[in-house]
Motif scaffolding. Structure first.
Motif, short mmCIF file in Angstrom:
data_model
loop_
_atom_site.label_atom_id
_atom_site.label_comp_id
_atom_site.label_asym_id
_atom_site.label_seq_id
_atom_site.Cartn_x
_atom_site.Cartn_y
_atom_site.Cartn_z
N ALA A 85 0.47 -1.49 0.34
CA ALA A 85 0.35 0.20 -0.15
C ALA A 85 0.91 1.38 -0.05
O ALA A 85 0.23 2.63 -0.74
CB ALA A 85 -0.75 0.09 1.13
N SER A 86 2.20 0.95 0.49
CA SER A 86 2.83 2.54 0.91
C SER A 86 3.74 2.50 -0.68
O SER A 86 3.98 3.33 -0.77
CB SER A 86 4.28 1.98 1.92
OG SER A 86 3.21 1.59 2.99
N SER A 87 4.13 1.74 -0.84
CA SER A 87 4.76 1.41 -2.61
C SER A 87 3.89 2.28 -3.31
O SER A 87 4.01 2.98 -4.71
CB SER A 87 5.01 0.63 -3.38
OG SER A 87 4.05 -0.53 -3.78
N LYS A 88 2.08 1.76 -3.93
CA LYS A 88 1.33 2.54 -3.77
C LYS A 88 1.20 4.11 -3.97
O LYS A 88 0.04 4.33 -4.46
CB LYS A 88 0.33 1.30 -3.86
CG LYS A 88 0.19 0.26 -4.80
CD LYS A 88 0.59 0.03 -6.02
CE LYS A 88 -0.55 0.14 -6.97
NZ LYS A 88 -0.18 0.08 -8.35
N GLY A 89 1.43 4.57 -2.91
CA GLY A 89 0.73 5.72 -2.37
C GLY A 89 -0.32 5.81 -1.03
O GLY A 89 -1.18 6.48 -1.60
N VAL A 90 -0.96 4.80 -1.26
CA VAL A 90 -1.89 4.72 0.27
C VAL A 90 -2.21 4.48 1.37
O VAL A 90 -1.29 3.78 1.88
CB VAL A 90 -2.67 3.07 -0.62
CG1 VAL A 90 -4.24 2.99 0.34
CG2 VAL A 90 -3.19 3.08 -2.12
N VAL A 91 -2.37 5.50 1.74
CA VAL A 91 -2.34 5.60 3.49
C VAL A 91 -3.25 4.84 4.20
O VAL A 91 -4.23 4.27 3.88
CB VAL A 91 -2.76 7.30 4.18
CG1 VAL A 91 -2.11 7.17 5.44
CG2 VAL A 91 -2.04 8.31 2.99
N VAL A 92 -2.52 3.65 4.81
CA VAL A 92 -2.79 3.08 5.42
C VAL A 92 -3.80 3.56 7.50
O VAL A 92 -2.74 3.90 7.59
CB VAL A 92 -2.54 1.52 6.18
CG1 VAL A 92 -3.89 0.23 6.50
CG2 VAL A 92 -2.47 1.62 4.47
N MET A 93 -4.96 3.40 7.36
CA MET A 93 -4.71 3.81 9.16
C MET A 93 -6.05 3.17 9.86
O MET A 93 -6.76 2.22 9.41
CB MET A 93 -6.26 5.39 9.25
CG MET A 93 -4.83 6.37 8.27
SD MET A 93 -6.30 7.25 8.26
CE MET A 93 -5.66 8.84 7.24
N ASN A 94 -5.54 3.28 10.90
CA ASN A 94 -6.49 2.68 12.29
C ASN A 94 -6.85 3.31 13.22
O ASN A 94 -7.08 4.17 12.98
CB ASN A 94 -5.77 1.27 12.71
CG ASN A 94 -4.65 1.60 13.65
OD1 ASN A 94 -4.06 2.77 13.85
ND2 ASN A 94 -4.22 0.49 14.22
N THR A 95 -7.65 2.47 14.53
CA THR A 95 -8.33 2.92 15.24
C THR A 95 -7.88 2.14 16.64
O THR A 95 -8.31 1.69 17.54
CB THR A 95 -9.57 2.94 15.21
OG1 THR A 95 -10.28 1.59 15.27
CG2 THR A 95 -10.15 4.12 14.05
N PRO A 96 -6.11 2.28 16.40
CA PRO A 96 -5.96 1.86 17.50
C PRO A 96 -6.45 1.74 18.87
O PRO A 96 -6.08 1.27 20.80
CB PRO A 96 -4.48 1.48 18.11
CG PRO A 96 -4.64 3.74 17.27
CD PRO A 96 -5.91 3.34 15.81
N PHE A 97 -7.24 3.14 19.98
CA PHE A 97 -8.12 2.98 21.08
C PHE A 97 -9.03 3.24 21.25
O PHE A 97 -10.09 3.35 22.43
CB PHE A 97 -7.08 4.65 21.33
CG PHE A 97 -5.99 4.67 21.69
CD1 PHE A 97 -4.91 4.27 21.92
CD2 PHE A 97 -5.60 5.74 20.48
CE1 PHE A 97 -3.67 4.45 21.61
CE2 PHE A 97 -4.20 6.07 20.21
CZ PHE A 97 -3.65 5.61 21.02
N GLY A 98 -10.12 3.10 19.72
CA GLY A 98 -11.45 2.79 20.18
C GLY A 98 -12.18 1.64 20.92
O GLY A 98 -13.06 1.37 21.67
N ASN A 99 -11.60 0.77 21.75
CA ASN A 99 -11.10 -1.34 21.66
C ASN A 99 -11.30 -0.80 23.73
O ASN A 99 -11.32 -1.21 23.84
CB ASN A 99 -11.14 -2.01 21.72
CG ASN A 99 -11.32 -1.66 19.96
OD1 ASN A 99 -12.31 -1.81 19.11
ND2 ASN A 99 -11.07 -2.61 18.98
N SER A 100 -10.65 0.44 23.68
CA SER A 100 -9.34 0.57 24.90
C SER A 100 -11.01 -0.10 26.28
O SER A 100 -10.08 -0.94 27.18
CB SER A 100 -9.04 1.96 25.16
OG SER A 100 -8.27 2.15 24.37
#
Length: 527
Positions: A85-100
């Protein structure tokens, strides 16, 4: 102006689609597609919102000709090929704190289930046995809860446990004494936690350093009758050793929500007395599912409409103008942070990042974030340049930025200094040819080296014959040396050797190196 177009390809709270629309995006909700069906339509979308069902492969990314961002509602991104994804210029996001909160509450529920043997008592009662005398529980009030990891989720568990009148102790290399006092937690080392805790709850990611942190050796150090809970990651506990501890009675009970291999449809622990398990339910509440869905919608729409970046796993917060100049500095900064994190063990309450010369003319925030990401990546599987400053604040780490516009020995310099129990420790690096990161100083010793791949760091007495001894040891074990870098404080004093090797160095070779004449310190490093 054409609205960005987003595809929600997994089942998600319907409010996510509403947020996309309110923030200026067109959104389609099409779930349950096969990979071929997704490939056929993905090319028309700017954003993709997923959970765990959709797998984003290189084939999908090749077909996603307009895709700019992928958002995972949740923490894990194993179903996204991030490097591609990085090589294709696509940003990858997650939501690391939503399940806390949800995960923390599940851990507390497991503690109660162990304390009162609730699953076994339920099964017995429904079988018509009414065996009151078999199920003698223990109170949690007054008991000591040992937390392995006191970050976001661990700190929530601590607050709930304190409300139950438990005493909370914690082992966390990044928990400062000030933050511990503020939370009502006693900071301890791992051995101290193992020997004192009545209950142990794990809240740390799975890394090379935390894998099997509750090994057979460490489980043997635990208090007789300890009860163990893991709602964090599979692989943190040696499951075979845990079974032995349960069968011997040394461990009074264990409750796992996660396993080394999932889905865990078979496991040697199944059927063991005083063992409780659930199928990775830490995030499985209505509230958590809503939270992560809303967060991923907010993050993706902010990026697509305003260019804002939150919780990106493969992109720093940079403007288009800054990126070309800052990119080599961030690589240097992350390597320096990683070096300090791998060598300066224990509590690191303060860190300063100093930029000098040409570096002082740049935006320092991305450099600081890169240092923190490198520093903490050994202890977190979700850390990146976006969330690293947040994680540092959460642990009470004092971060100081210093800008020095004077030009010293080097045209440009980045220095990272951490406060340790042995005093300040500092590393520094520069750019050769404005693009090539290079280490130039380590803990007061001048040494020039590239930081990349597998490396070995040795502090030894400066005496004839040592280089031959270490070279022979590595050669005898089939380990090829790539580069050799030497430095020393003074003739006959303390010397530093930093060498790169072509493969990871086994622990037995490290142990043998420690026994060589004149050796003071040996550390295996990975960049």
């Amino acid at each position: 102006m054409t609205k960005p177009k987003v595809l929600i390809s997994d089942k998600m709270d319907p409010n996510a689609a509403r947020i996309f629309e309110e923030r200026g995006c067109d959104v389609d909700v099409i779930t349950g597609q096969t990979p071929e069906e997704l490939k056929a339509i993905i090319g028309q979308y700017d954003g993709l919102a997923i959970r765990s069902s959709t797998t984003v492969t290189p084939e999908i990314l090749d077909a996603a000709t307009n895709l700019k961002v992928i958002g995972r509602a949740g923490i894990g991104v194993d179903n996204v090929d991030i490097p591609y994804a990085s090589s294709k210029g696509v940003v990858v996001m997650n939501t690391p704190f939503g399940n806390s909160i949800t995960t923390a509450e599940h851990a507390i529920a497991m503690i109660f289930a162990l304390a009162r043997q609730i699953p076994e008592a339920d099964a017995s009662t429904q079988a018509g046995e009414w065996a009151k005398s078999r199920f003698m529980g223990v109170e949690v009030t007054g008991k000591t809860l040992g937390l392995i990891g006191a970050g976001n989720i661990g700190s929530i568990v601590a607050s709930r446990a304190l409300g139950l009148k438990m005493k909370v102790i914690a082992y966390d290399p990044f928990l400062t004494q000030e933050r511990a006092v503020e939370q009502g937690i006693e900071k301890v080392d791992l051995d101290g936690l193992l020997s004192r805790a009545d209950f142990i709850s794990l809240h740390t990611p799975l890394t090379d350093q935390t894998r099997n942190i509750l090994s057979a050796e460490n489980l043997a150090k635990t208090k007789e009758g300890v009860r163990i809970v893991n709602c964090a990651r599979g692989g943190l506990i040696d499951e075979a050793a845990l079974k032995e501890g349960l069968e011997s009675g040394h461990i009074a009970g264990a409750a796992l929500d996660v396993f080394a291999k999932e889905p865990a449809k078979e496991n040697p622990l199944f059927g063991t007395k005083n063992f409780i398990c659930t199928p990775h339910l830490g995030a499985s509440t209505d509230e958590a599912q809503v939270n992560v869905a809303l967060q991923v919608a907010e993050q993706l729409s902010d990026y697509l409409v305003n260019g804002g970046v939150t919780n990106a796993l493969n992109m720093p917060s940079l403007s288009a103008e800054e990126a070309p100049k800052l990119r080599p500095y961030m690589e240097l900064a992350e390597n320096l942070g990683s070096l300090v994190g791998q060598l300066a063990h224990g509590n690191l309450p303060k860190i300063s990042i100093e930029v000098e010369g040409a570096a002082a003319q740049l935006n320092q925030k991305p450099i600081t974030a890169a240092v923190l990401a490198g520093l903490m990546k050994r202890f977190s599987d979700t850390v990146n340049m976006v969330n690293a400053p947040y994680l540092a604040r959460e642990r009470g780490m004092e971060v100081r930025e210093i800008r020095n516009e004077r030009e010293g020995v080097y045209h440009t310099l980045v220095r990272v200094t951490v406060a340790t129990s042995q005093g300040d420790r500092s590393v520094a690096g520069t750019l050769f040819g404005s693009t090539a990161p290079r280490l130039v100083e380590i803990f007061g010793v001048g040494i020039e080296a590239d930081l990349q791949g597998d490396m070995l760091y040795i502090v030894n007495e400066d005496a004839p014959g040592f280089i031959g001894r270490i070279g022979s040891l590595l050669g005898e074990n089939g380990i090829n040396i790539g580069t050799f870098h030497l430095g020393r404080r003074e003739t006959g004093g303390e010397a530093v050797l930093l060498l790169s090797v072509d493969q990871p160095i086994p622990q037995d070779v490290i142990d043998a190196a420690c026994k060589l004449q004149g050796v003071k310190t040996v550390n295996a490093l990975v960049f």
